[in-house]
Design an enzyme around this catalytic site. Sequence first.
Site, short mmCIF file in Angstrom:
data_model
loop_
_atom_site.label_atom_id
_atom_site.label_comp_id
_atom_site.label_asym_id
_atom_site.label_seq_id
_atom_site.Cartn_x
_atom_site.Cartn_y
_atom_site.Cartn_z
N HIS A 123 -5.33 26.20 -6.85
CA HIS A 123 -6.78 26.42 -6.78
C HIS A 123 -7.34 26.04 -5.41
O HIS A 123 -6.93 25.07 -4.81
CB HIS A 123 -7.53 25.78 -7.95
CG HIS A 123 -7.57 24.28 -8.01
ND1 HIS A 123 -8.54 23.54 -7.37
CD2 HIS A 123 -6.79 23.39 -8.67
CE1 HIS A 123 -8.36 22.25 -7.65
NE2 HIS A 123 -7.30 22.13 -8.41
N GLU A 169 -11.65 26.30 -10.32
CA GLU A 169 -10.77 25.59 -11.28
C GLU A 169 -11.50 24.37 -11.80
O GLU A 169 -11.39 24.01 -12.97
CB GLU A 169 -9.46 25.18 -10.59
CG GLU A 169 -8.42 24.56 -11.56
CD GLU A 169 -8.52 23.06 -11.72
OE1 GLU A 169 -7.78 22.50 -12.55
OE2 GLU A 169 -9.34 22.41 -11.05
N1 DPN Z 1 -6.31 19.27 -11.20
C1 DPN Z 1 -6.57 18.20 -12.10
C2 DPN Z 1 -7.63 18.58 -13.10
O1 DPN Z 1 -8.28 19.57 -12.91
O2 DPN Z 1 -7.87 17.85 -14.02
C3 DPN Z 1 -5.41 17.53 -12.76
C4 DPN Z 1 -4.11 18.25 -12.94
C5 DPN Z 1 -3.08 18.01 -12.08
C6 DPN Z 1 -3.91 19.13 -13.98
C7 DPN Z 1 -1.85 18.61 -12.25
C8 DPN Z 1 -2.69 19.73 -14.16
C9 DPN Z 1 -1.66 19.48 -13.30
ZN ZN Z 2 -6.59 20.44 -9.34
#
Ligand code: DPN
Ligand code: ZN
Length: 308
Positions: A123, A169
Amino acid sequence: MRVRKLAFAGAAAALTAALAVTGAAYASPAPVAPVAVAPPVITAAAPMAHLQKLMDFATASNNTRVIGSAGFTSTVSYIRTQLNALGWVTTVQNFTTGGKAAANVVAEWPYGDASHVIMAGAHSDSVKAGPGINDDGSGVAALLANAAAISRAKLVPQKRIRFGFWGAEEQGDIGSGYYVSHLASTDRAKIDAYLNFDMVGNKIENGKPVGWSLYVEGQSNGLNAPFKAYFAAKGITVNAALDTDDRSDHAAFKNVGIKVTGISSVRSLNELGACYHRACDNMTDVSQDSMVLASNAVANAVWTLAGA
Ligand code: DPN
Ligand code: ZN
């Protein structure tokens, strides 16, 4: 891995075009014997330079790359400009969410069987509170470094390689959801796999080593194998069952039955790092060593899955 060097593809394309026009029936040139091309070795310079660019965009935008900010639009145009210059075919998909404009960049390396697509994504937006260098500049930088490596190798994989750079995202996987929901079902069926890269640059914190993990969703479908092999060869222990709780862009793909996995430099979603979603998620929040490992792990997986 069976991957051919792209030799005289331009000439071959011109020949095909000429044949189509004249309808002349003569034997096509003997195929060049397939040459296995080993995955590239990506050094720190490429991903770190991309991260610095993203940081510069945030610095010029109140320390954020959140959708609706100049930091986000600069990020999107940087990604697209980079990919276009490397010979990738890009599309920008604009959408709005919560009254704010956002965009995806979808990029395809225009070789290989278009009915079998290996997709990878990260993202491109951050939260409002910070520049998002680990979350998820790291995934963007690793993919851009890979786009350059594929271009440099003039790779002709068996399958088509497509990268997605998702907007919004942080508002709930909006960009990836938009992309998947606007794909015709025939195009969905062509995506053999989707690999997600979100937070791949973590550094050692409080003496705790980086906790490399593979998404649990990939366990049953074999997609984790190239990642496992890569980390095993480096002597790095991985958590092969990261429960991502659908909290990133792979969820949209998984929900329509596409095989997904991904890697992250965290051990669990309870240990995302001290600067997670904060102003200090800047260049000091990532490790160059992690960026090198992540970039090469991506390369190994993409080349293996697209070439096999
Ligand atoms: N990117 C973060 C979130 O949006 O909560 C955490 C995350 C990291 C999710 C790695 C999935 C994999
Ligand atoms: Zn993230």
